[in-house]
Structures are given as C-alpha cells and as structure tokens.
Design a protein around this motif. Structure first.
Motif, short mmCIF file in Angstrom:
data_model
loop_
_atom_site.label_atom_id
_atom_site.label_comp_id
_atom_site.label_asym_id
_atom_site.label_seq_id
_atom_site.Cartn_x
_atom_site.Cartn_y
_atom_site.Cartn_z
N SER A 78 0.83 -1.20 0.00
CA SER A 78 0.00 0.00 0.00
C SER A 78 0.87 1.26 0.00
O SER A 78 0.63 2.21 -0.77
N GLY A 79 1.89 1.28 0.84
CA GLY A 79 2.79 2.42 0.88
C GLY A 79 3.55 2.61 -0.42
O GLY A 79 3.75 3.75 -0.87
N SER A 80 3.96 1.51 -1.05
CA SER A 80 4.66 1.60 -2.34
C SER A 80 3.79 2.25 -3.40
O SER A 80 4.25 3.10 -4.17
N ILE A 81 2.52 1.83 -3.44
CA ILE A 81 1.59 2.41 -4.42
C ILE A 81 1.37 3.90 -4.14
O ILE A 81 1.43 4.73 -5.05
N LEU A 82 1.15 4.24 -2.88
CA LEU A 82 0.87 5.63 -2.53
C LEU A 82 2.05 6.54 -2.86
O LEU A 82 1.87 7.66 -3.34
N GLN A 83 3.26 6.07 -2.60
CA GLN A 83 4.44 6.88 -2.89
C GLN A 83 4.61 7.12 -4.39
O GLN A 83 5.07 8.18 -4.81
N SER A 84 4.21 6.15 -5.19
CA SER A 84 4.33 6.30 -6.65
C SER A 84 3.25 7.22 -7.21
O SER A 84 3.54 8.08 -8.04
N ILE A 85 2.01 7.04 -6.77
CA ILE A 85 0.94 7.83 -7.37
C ILE A 85 0.91 9.27 -6.86
O ILE A 85 0.39 10.16 -7.52
N THR A 86 1.49 9.49 -5.66
CA THR A 86 1.56 10.86 -5.14
C THR A 86 2.91 11.52 -5.42
O THR A 86 3.08 12.72 -5.19
N ARG A 87 3.86 10.72 -5.92
CA ARG A 87 5.23 11.18 -6.17
C ARG A 87 5.79 11.86 -4.91
O ARG A 87 6.44 12.90 -4.99
N ASN A 88 5.54 11.24 -3.77
CA ASN A 88 5.99 11.80 -2.51
C ASN A 88 6.49 10.68 -1.61
O ASN A 88 5.74 9.73 -1.31
N ASP A 89 7.73 10.77 -1.16
CA ASP A 89 8.34 9.72 -0.35
C ASP A 89 7.79 9.66 1.07
O ASP A 89 8.12 8.75 1.82
N LEU A 90 6.96 10.64 1.45
CA LEU A 90 6.40 10.64 2.80
C LEU A 90 5.05 9.93 2.89
O LEU A 90 4.47 9.83 3.96
N ALA A 91 4.54 9.46 1.75
CA ALA A 91 3.21 8.84 1.73
C ALA A 91 3.24 7.49 2.45
O ALA A 91 4.13 6.67 2.24
N ASP A 92 2.24 7.29 3.30
CA ASP A 92 2.08 6.04 4.05
C ASP A 92 0.63 5.98 4.49
O ASP A 92 0.07 6.99 4.90
N PRO A 93 -0.03 4.82 4.39
CA PRO A 93 -1.45 4.76 4.75
C PRO A 93 -1.75 5.15 6.19
O PRO A 93 -2.83 5.62 6.50
N GLY A 94 -0.77 4.98 7.08
CA GLY A 94 -0.98 5.37 8.47
C GLY A 94 -0.80 6.85 8.71
O GLY A 94 -1.31 7.38 9.69
N ILE A 95 -0.06 7.51 7.83
CA ILE A 95 0.23 8.93 8.02
C ILE A 95 -0.82 9.81 7.37
O ILE A 95 -1.18 10.87 7.90
N ILE A 96 -1.36 9.40 6.21
CA ILE A 96 -2.26 10.28 5.47
C ILE A 96 -3.74 9.99 5.71
O ILE A 96 -4.59 10.44 4.95
N GLY A 97 -4.06 9.24 6.75
CA GLY A 97 -5.45 9.13 7.16
C GLY A 97 -6.21 7.90 6.74
O GLY A 97 -7.35 7.69 7.17
N ILE A 98 -5.63 7.04 5.91
CA ILE A 98 -6.35 5.85 5.45
C ILE A 98 -6.59 4.88 6.60
O ILE A 98 -7.71 4.38 6.79
#
Length: 335
Positions: A78-98
């Motif tokens: 999940s984190g790998s997908i989020l980092q790619s689609i947001t182009r942001n290395d800080l993306a993580d499902p626990g950090i962005i509210g998912i």
C-alpha cells in the motif's frame, strides 16, 4: 531495458529476505510467554511434539505469525503504491489518514452494530475498507483543484490533517463507550496484533492473493505515474483514471491489514524506501522486495514486543513507531 546485473541483484536480495523471514519465523515460534524449545519446533511441526507444544505452535503462534507477515506485506505494498501515485516519499497509509478512516469505521461497527461471532472476522475487512475509502474520497475531494487536478503534495498535507481529525473522533468514541468495548478500541489504536486465530488468516489472505498480482501487473503504469504530469499524459495514459484505480487498491490493502492488526503506521513508509535503496526506483523491481521487507519488519516488531519483557506485551505498532517516527522526521527535513 533493465540491466542483467540489476535483475540478478534483485533475485539475490529476494533470496536473502526469504532466508531472513524463515529465521524470524523460527525465532518467533520459539519465543514468548510459553517458550517452546527450538530443537522441538521441527519435530512438533512434523507431528511428533507434545500436546502442549502442538497447541502453542499451531493454535497460538503460527496463525499470529502468518497474520503478521500478511499484514506487513499488505501495508508495504500500500505504501509503495501511494508513494508512486503521489510522487511523494512521505506517503504512508498510516500517516495520510487511510488507517484512521478504517479505524473509525471499525469502532462504530464494533460499538453500535449487533455482531455475530461467526461473521465478525470476515465482515471486519469490508467494514474497514468502506471506512478507509470514505476517508480517501474526502481527502481526494479536498485535494482536488479544478484547474490543476490532484496535487500530490496537497494530498499528503490534507491526509495528515484528516488523520489527526479521525484520531480525535476515535477518542470521542472511546470516551462515550462502556469499558468492555473501550478495551478493544484501545488495543486497535496501539497497533496490537489482536486477530490471532486461523479465521483471520483466511479473511486476510484473499485480499493479498488478488491485489499483489494486480499491482505487479500495473507496475509499468506506476513507473509512468511517478514521472511528472505532462510526461505521464504524453505517453498516452489516463492519469486520473489510473491514479484512482491504484489508490483504491492501496486503500483496500491497508484496510484489510489494519482490520486485524490495529493502527500500525510507518511499515508502508519504511519498506519502499529500503527496497529502493537496494534495487532502485523501478516498481517491478522494488515492489516484491518491499513486500518481503514489510512482512519481515512487522514480524520482528511483534516478536520483540511480546518477548522483550516477561510480564507485559508491547504492541507491534509501538515498536515500529520507535523506528519509523525518527525516520519520518529525517525525511521531512531532507525533502
């Protein structure tokens, strides 16, 4: 074209990670409040152990280990997908509210809806997914600009805001509930592996069996989405459509994992970063490695948490946060 040396490095890394997971599984089987001698693990697995050893391994330890591995893999993907689609290395499902969206849905379901024991296990991932997707839709709406579409950085910031708001809502739910049900929500918030029976394995496994191959199939699209917007549009893909499909997959993976492990963050942040350092940023190369790293990290964290102190068990989420929070702060300053 991927260089042969890079492919060879990926395969060697995958092999090393599999060996490390096997070592971690063996250690986890033998460690805990009711210790099992390491020289008795293999005979017990083969059916030659005592009743006590068989009960501890097959009814307590093994399902917990499998659930921990599967959940760590799901969060890492999940984190790998989020980092790619947001182009942001800080993306993580626990950090962005998912994860928090899933947690609120689980809390409301547990507190206010009649629950049948037989269907509770299999209903929970669906409830978590509905809560997580609702939170994601809100994040998407507040991040969307009619002129510019979705801005990845704005999406991260909005997600962090929603994560804080949803965590506050969970505290409100706790304060208005009876003590018996509060214990469950408190356990979930701390990131304690609470779903430790075989039915939870069967509830979680189908999500990964379907979504891992589909994500690997979409790896080339993820590579394109990781580029800037004009380039992604120029190669002929529908950026918004692909981003929404992959976002739904990331939400489903995270929700299914946290429905049985609680609110665990940072696995989806750490695993892709470590994998990219090892084999580079191409999704088809680093995603399989990130998946194994995620499973290994959560398994090691859970084993340490329940074996570090003899009289208490520390939630895996706390152990992971001790590593992940400083790394998140480091990335925040670096970026």
């Amino acid at each position: 074209m991927i260089a042969t040396s890079v492919i060879r490095k990926q395969r060697i890394t995958l092999l090393i990670l599999m060996v490390l997971i096997l070592v971690a599984v063996t250690a986890s089987l033998g460690m805990g409040a009711s210790a099992v001698s390491f020289d008795q693990i293999f005979p017990t697995i083969m059916g030659y152990g005592t009743f006590k050893d068989e009960f501890v391994l097959f009814s307590i330890r093994l399902p917990r280990i499998i659930i921990t591995l599967l959940a760590g893999m799901a969060l890492a993907l999940s984190g790998s997908i989020l980092q790619s689609i947001t182009r942001n290395d800080l993306a993580d499902p626990g950090i962005i509210g998912i994860n928090s969206g899933a947690g609120v849905a689980i809390s409301i379901f547990f507190l206010y809806f009649p629950i049948e024991a037989g269907s509770f296990v299999y209903t929970l991932p669906i409830v978590a997914f509905l809560g997580a997707i609702f939170a994601t839709i809100l994040i998407y709406i507040f991040s969307y600009s009619r002129k510019e579409g979705i801005k990845p950085v704005r999406m991260i910031l909005v997600g962090v805001g929603f994560q804080m708001a949803l965590s506050g809502l969970m505290i409100v739910l706790i304060s208005s509930s009876d003590n018996r049900k509060v214990d469950f929500i408190s356990t979930w918030l701390a990131g304690n592996i609470w779903g430790t029976d075989w039915p939870f394995v069967w509830a979680l496994l189908p999500w990964l069996v379907v979504l891992i191959p589909f994500t690997l199939y979409k790896a080339h699209r993820l590579n394109i989405l990781n580029l800037n917007e004009p380039v992604s549009i120029g190669v002929g893909i529908s950026v918004q459509k692909e981003r929404i499909i992959l976002l739904i997959i990331a939400v489903a993976l995270a929700a299914s994992a946290v429905s049985v492990t609680g609110g665990i963050a940072f696995i989806g942040l750490l695993s892709p970063h470590i994998a990219k350092k090892l084999v580079g940023p191409r999704n088809q190369l680093f995603i399989p490695i990130a998946i194994l790293i995620g499973g290994l990290l959560l398994l090691v964290a859970d084993t340490i948490g329940r074996s570090l102190l003899s009289n208490i068990s520390l939630p895996a989420g706390i152990i992971v946060s001790l590593i992940g929070a400083p790394y998140f702060i480091y990335l925040l300053f670096k970026k």
